[in-house]
Design an enzyme around this catalytic site. Structure first.
Site, PDB file in Angstrom:
ATOM      1  N   GLU A  97      -2.773   4.115   3.839  1.00 14.55           N
ATOM      2  CA  GLU A  97      -2.023   4.519   2.027  1.00 14.55           C
ATOM      3  C   GLU A  97      -2.192   3.570   1.098  1.00 14.55           C
ATOM      4  OE1 GLU A  97      -1.820   6.232  -0.197  1.00 14.55           O
ATOM      5  OE2 GLU A  97      -0.815   8.319   0.056  1.00 14.55           O
ATOM      6  N   ASP A  98      -2.010   3.555  -0.104  1.00 20.59           N
ATOM      7  CA  ASP A  98      -2.121   2.484  -1.078  1.00 20.59           C
ATOM      8  C   ASP A  98      -0.535   1.985  -1.467  1.00 20.59           C
ATOM      9  OD1 ASP A  98      -1.610   4.698  -2.445  1.00 20.59           O
ATOM     10  OD2 ASP A  98      -3.400   4.881  -4.447  1.00 20.59           O
ATOM     11  N   ASP A 101       5.524   6.890  -2.878  1.00 22.73           N
ATOM     12  CA  ASP A 101       6.142   6.803  -3.554  1.00 22.73           C
ATOM     13  C   ASP A 101       7.810   7.826  -3.323  1.00 22.73           C
ATOM     14  OD1 ASP A 101       7.740   6.999  -6.218  1.00 22.73           O
ATOM     15  OD2 ASP A 101       5.767   8.267  -7.025  1.00 22.73           O
TER      16      ASP A 101
HETATM   17  P1  IMP Z   1       3.733  10.677  -3.138  1.00 18.99           P
HETATM   18  O1  IMP Z   1       3.471  12.106  -2.428  1.00 18.99           O
HETATM   19  O2  IMP Z   1       5.213  10.527  -4.455  1.00 18.99           O
HETATM   20  O3  IMP Z   1       4.328   9.686  -2.081  1.00 18.99           O
HETATM   21  O4  IMP Z   1       2.937   9.558  -3.801  1.00 18.99           O
HETATM   22  C1  IMP Z   1       1.920   9.042  -3.323  1.00 18.99           C
HETATM   23  C2  IMP Z   1       0.772   8.899  -4.342  1.00 18.99           C
HETATM   24  O5  IMP Z   1       1.104   8.930  -5.834  1.00 18.99           O
HETATM   25  C3  IMP Z   1       0.149   7.250  -4.257  1.00 18.99           C
HETATM   26  O6  IMP Z   1      -1.355   7.741  -2.577  1.00 18.99           O
HETATM   27  C4  IMP Z   1      -0.734   7.111  -5.323  1.00 18.99           C
HETATM   28  O7  IMP Z   1      -2.125   7.354  -5.424  1.00 18.99           O
HETATM   29  C5  IMP Z   1       0.509   7.933  -6.617  1.00 18.99           C
HETATM   30  N1  IMP Z   1       1.445   6.722  -7.163  1.00 18.99           N
HETATM   31  C6  IMP Z   1       2.412   6.637  -6.401  1.00 18.99           C
HETATM   32  N2  IMP Z   1       2.612   5.866  -7.640  1.00 18.99           N
HETATM   33  C7  IMP Z   1       2.150   4.877  -8.097  1.00 18.99           C
HETATM   34  C8  IMP Z   1       2.086   3.467  -8.795  1.00 18.99           C
HETATM   35  O8  IMP Z   1       3.189   2.589  -8.599  1.00 18.99           O
HETATM   36  N3  IMP Z   1       0.943   3.530  -9.039  1.00 18.99           N
HETATM   37  C9  IMP Z   1      -0.490   4.149  -9.115  1.00 18.99           C
HETATM   38  N4  IMP Z   1      -0.180   5.579  -7.896  1.00 18.99           N
HETATM   39  C10 IMP Z   1       0.866   5.551  -7.784  1.00 18.99           C
HETATM   40 MG    MG Z   2      -2.474   7.389  -2.705  1.00 19.22          MG
END
Ligand code: IMP
Ligand code: MG
Length: 175
Positions: A97-98, A101
């Site tokens: 994963e990148d 969050d």
């Molecule tokens: P989560 O489900 O909230 O953990 O979101 C994860 C996804 O949100 C990541 O795989 C990213 O695609 C996107 N994302 C969350 N924060 C960032 C950021 O700071 N920059 C770019 N993409 C983000």
């Molecule tokens: Mg992502």
């Protein structure tokens, strides 16, 4: 939008990715069938660098999910847009994963991939925003912990911009 401010330099990223690749190569054996599952689109550069630095056999798959619109506001629900194509049953899966969050995406992906009955599922993420965590999900191989700010570069975008920057930088979202 103004130019992103450098948070993690190209050199720091390259060193960290090399260290992660070394650890992963040590911890999986030569006989393990390791499948790297890159999460589109954000992981494409990280995955390309990491995969080329591994010294053990590995294959590549991609998966795509959507949880965000074109901006930075979470919609909460995670939706599968594209599943892995290859058979991962009885193989060792490493999700690449990148950024983690809230953790919802990674948690969803672990459950989804486990339903394919792999030998194991572990997680690797370049960046994590620890203080934003809403669900408990472990990152087995982590690049960097950062604060609550929107980052771009090295695959990460804001409204599809800045994915190809060689460093990770901070931008101020406008929505
Ligand atoms: P989560 O489900 O909230 O953990 O979101 C994860 C996804 O949100 C990541 O795989 C990213 O695609 C996107 N994302 C969350 N924060 C960032 C950021 O700071 N920059 C770019 N993409 C983000
Ligand atoms: Mg992502």
């Amino acid at each position: 939008m103004s130019l992103p401010v450098v948070l993690i330099s190209e050199e720091e990223i390259q060193q960290r990715v090399a260290a992660l690749a070394e650890r992963i190569s040590d911890e999986y054996g030569d006989d393990d069938e390791l499948v790297l599952v890159g999460v589109l689109k954000g992981s494409f550069i990280f995955l390309a660098d990491l995969a080329r630095k591994l010294t053990i056999p590995r294959t590549i798959e991609f998966i795509a999910v959507s949880s965000y619109g074109s901006g930075s506001k979470s919609t909460g629900a995670v939706r599968l847009v594209m599943d892995v194509r290859g058979n991962i049953e009885d193989k060792h899966v490493l999700i690449v994963e990148d950024i983690v969050d809230t953790g919802h995406t990674l948690k969803y992906l672990i459950g989804m991939l486990e339903s394919h009955r792999p030998a194991s599922v572990k997680t690797c993420a370049l960046v994590r925003k620890a203080e934003r965590a809403e669900v408990d999900v472990s990152v087995d191989y982590l690049g960097f912990d950062i604060g609550d700010e929107w980052v771009v570069g090295y695959g990460l975008d804001y409204a599809e911009q800045n994915r190809t920057l060689p460093y990770i930088g901070v931008v101020k979202p406008t929505d």
